[in-house]
Scaffold this active site. Structure first.
Site, short mmCIF file in Angstrom:
data_model
loop_
_atom_site.label_atom_id
_atom_site.label_comp_id
_atom_site.label_asym_id
_atom_site.label_seq_id
_atom_site.Cartn_x
_atom_site.Cartn_y
_atom_site.Cartn_z
N GLU A 29 53.91 42.01 47.26
CA GLU A 29 53.65 43.22 46.48
C GLU A 29 53.16 44.39 47.34
O GLU A 29 53.55 45.54 47.13
CB GLU A 29 52.60 42.89 45.41
CG GLU A 29 52.18 44.03 44.52
CD GLU A 29 51.08 43.61 43.57
OE1 GLU A 29 50.96 44.24 42.52
OE2 GLU A 29 50.34 42.64 43.87
N GLY B 173 41.11 40.43 37.36
CA GLY B 173 42.32 39.84 36.79
C GLY B 173 42.17 38.37 36.49
O GLY B 173 41.36 37.67 37.10
N ASP C 170 45.47 35.70 44.48
CA ASP C 170 46.01 36.23 45.73
C ASP C 170 45.66 35.37 46.95
O ASP C 170 46.30 35.49 47.99
CB ASP C 170 45.52 37.65 45.97
CG ASP C 170 46.11 38.65 44.99
OD1 ASP C 170 47.01 38.25 44.23
OD2 ASP C 170 45.68 39.81 44.99
N MET D 190 53.11 38.89 43.48
CA MET D 190 51.77 39.46 43.52
C MET D 190 51.12 39.20 44.87
O MET D 190 51.38 38.20 45.53
CB MET D 190 50.91 38.90 42.40
CG MET D 190 50.94 39.73 41.14
SD MET D 190 49.65 39.29 39.97
CE MET D 190 49.84 40.63 38.79
N GLY D 191 50.23 40.11 45.24
CA GLY D 191 49.53 40.01 46.50
C GLY D 191 49.55 41.34 47.22
O GLY D 191 50.31 41.52 48.17
#
Length: 573
Positions: A320, A90, A214, A259-260
């Site tokens: 997430e 990503g 992340d 996110m994560g």
């Protein structure tokens, strides 16, 4: 191509670099430190990486820093190098500055050096699809977000035929080095490629660069992965904007997923920046074996208490990957994955969602079935519908924030009947992810990524392989940053992946004994009841250094007072 005024100005930004990297690269020497081991599973990794396991840590130092107990290796005679770079996984803010730093470093080393970019990620390495990165190309992307100069991809190089294809590509192109920019999985690939090339007598060196928003690719030698700083600043701006709206309208509870998937570093950093009413930390949920019902009740208690004070609004941050850390949900997902792996054809043969649901209920154990049936229909449907090519649940596509909202709404209705809640609950769900992956890099990430590119160049110049570039002392002034390399095998252990044991770089989860979490845990009770929002505003590029150049709160809490000389792993003088 039309570009914004900000992009025009950012092209002119000159990244700050450590003093060591300002001068002649021929004056930069390599100092090898002590031999290394791995995170765990030493014997298995030593067997798999017979040629690259146990390599020493490397520090780059000025030739004037003589030390008889820790001899230095001088740079070889300059010659033109052929180096390729690939962006894997990503996107993360700053990738283009890694390319710029590597390009500038190679040209400083020798004017005839060539930088090649593989297109579309690791698939480009396999196919040989590439471009030569010239000055005009790299200049158009300096200090910009995204990976669009050469693109990225998620192809994994893991089969024998893929290793052979990669070897054929680097040999045909006569590459001196291949630089892999990526996260834990991508750098695991880099380690495997390095070992394969050495075993095959291929001279191409493989060097990694730590990338992931992340924040879960780090240790004592890798203080942070690039992109984390910019992404969390971007998300924190958005959270602050929503918090101000909530405080103005005073009628909505905002549930914000961040996110994560594997670690909660993003959620924790954003909480430290914005002071929400609630921030869930997945690692704490797992450590305390909290059930979904307990999490929901805790949220409801906060909502009810704030309602008693007339505050029918709030902010909840949700990592997430939370759902995988809740014990009963983790067990359910594991069982679903196993059932689908064994009996995928049976499941796919069913032609209606209702038939699939009945089938899966019969296939699950009694305990897993109870959890599955207790979920809201829209969530249980997601568990069945969104699966990866291996048949596994795609956790990132599960609307965990919606799950919490639905469960909280149901529980608050019960509390109203019990007389323990008298407020009004209205909710809004958000997911912040892609918004932060390609932002203009912060000054910190712009400087850090450019320095990582220069460091990768030095690792190539000195012929190291199986290393990841490391920049340390990040809470000091940039002039004092220290650079070197860390053996990739030092970061690895063995984990079960798709039914077999595989070597992988171990993810760094939130340390519940670490200073960032301890500071958060001391303050969160106050934030829950008293509206204490902080509004960070947009990422700033110009102005006072305290506003423009500060690194993340996480790294400042983890490393508040770096030593003047942070060379690691070498023999003391």
């Amino acid at each position: 191509m039309s570009i914004s005024l900000l992009q025009q100005e950012r092209h002119r930004y000159l990244p700050k670099v450590p003093d060591l990297l300002r001068g002649d690269f021929r004056r930069v020497c390599a100092r090898r430190g002590l031999s290394t081991t791995a995170v765990a599973d030493y014997d298995a990794l030593r067997s798999l990486f017979a040629r690259t396991y146990g390599q020493p840590l490397v520090n780059f130092v000025n030739a004037s820093e003589k030390n008889e107990d820790s001899p230095m290796e001088t740079a070889p005679e300059p010659r033109g190098l052929r180096v390729a770079i690939v962006l894997s996984g990503g996107q993360a803010p700053g990738g283009h500055n890694v390319i710029a730093g590597l390009f500038d470093g190679l040209k400083r080393w020798h004017a005839d050096s060539v930088l090649i970019g593989f297109l579309g990620g690791p698939a480009g390495v396999l196919s040989g699809d590439h471009i030569e990165i010239c000055a005009d190309r790299v200049d158009a992307y300096r200090n910009t977000g995204g990976f669009d100069l050469i693109g990225s991809g998620r192809t994994k190089i893991e089969s024998e035929s893929q290793f052979a294809a990669a070897a054929q590509t680097v040999t045909r192109m006569a590459l001196d080095a291949l630089v892999v920019v990526g996260g834990d999985d991508s750098n695991t690939n880099a380690a495997l490629l390095a070992e394969h090339f050495v075993n095959s007598g291929i001279s191409t060196k493989v060097i990694g660069v730590p990338k992931t928003i992340d924040g879960d690719l780090k240790n004592e030698a890798i203080e942070t992965s690039f992109g984390f700083d910019t992404a969390t600043k971007t998300y924190s701006e958005l959270i602050g904007n929503i918090a101000r709206d909530a405080c103005s309208a005073r009628k909505y509870w905002h549930f914000i997923k961040l996110m994560g998937r594997s670690a909660s570093h993003i959620a924790l950093e954003c909480a430290l920046k914005t002071q929400p009413n609630v921030c869930l930390i997945s690692e704490e949920v797992a450590a305390q074996s909290l059930t979904l019902a307990q999490i929901v009740q805790s949220l409801c208690d906060t909502i009810a208490t704030r309602a008693q004070h007339g505050e029918h609004f709030g902010i909840v941050l949700v990592p997430e990957g939370l759902i995988e850390f809740i014990p009963e949900m983790k067990a359910l997902i594991t069982e679903l994955n196993e059932v689908m792996a064994r009996r995928a054809q049976e499941f796919e043969a069913l032609d209606t969602p209702d038939a699939q649901r009945v089938w899966i209920e019969q296939a699950l154990s009694a305990s897993a079935r109870a959890v599955f049936n207790a979920l809201p229909a829209e969530i249980s449907t997601q568990l069945l519908a969104d699966r990866d090519p291996h048949g596994n649940v795609q956790v990132s596509r599960i609307d965990t924030e919606r799950l919490l909202i639905l469960q909280v709404t149901e529980r608050l209705a019960q509390m109203k009947q019990e007389g323990t809640y008298t407020g009004v609950f209205s909710s809004i769900a958000h997911f912040f992810g892609y918004e932060g992956r390609c932002a203009f890099p912060s000054n910190f990430d712009a400087d850090y990524c450019y320095t990582l590119g220069l460091t990768a160049c030095l690792l190539a110049v000195h012929r190291f392989t199986g290393y990841v570039a490391s920049v340390r002392n990040l809470t000091s002034s940039v002039a004092e940053w220290a650079v070197g390399g860390v053996p990739l095998t030092m970061l690895m252990n063995m984990e079960r992946r798709h039914g077999s044991q595989k070597p992988v770089i171990k993810k760094a989860l939130v340390d519940l004994e670490g200073m960032p979490f301890r500071v958060f845990s001391r303050r969160r009770a106050s934030w829950a009841l008293k509206t204490s929002y902080v509004y960070p505003g947009a990422v700033q590029y110009y102005g006072p250094p305290a506003v423009c150049d500060e690194p993340s709160v996480t790294i400042r809490l983890e490393r508040p007072a770096p030593a003047a000389n942070s060379s690691f792993g070498h023999r003391s003088s």
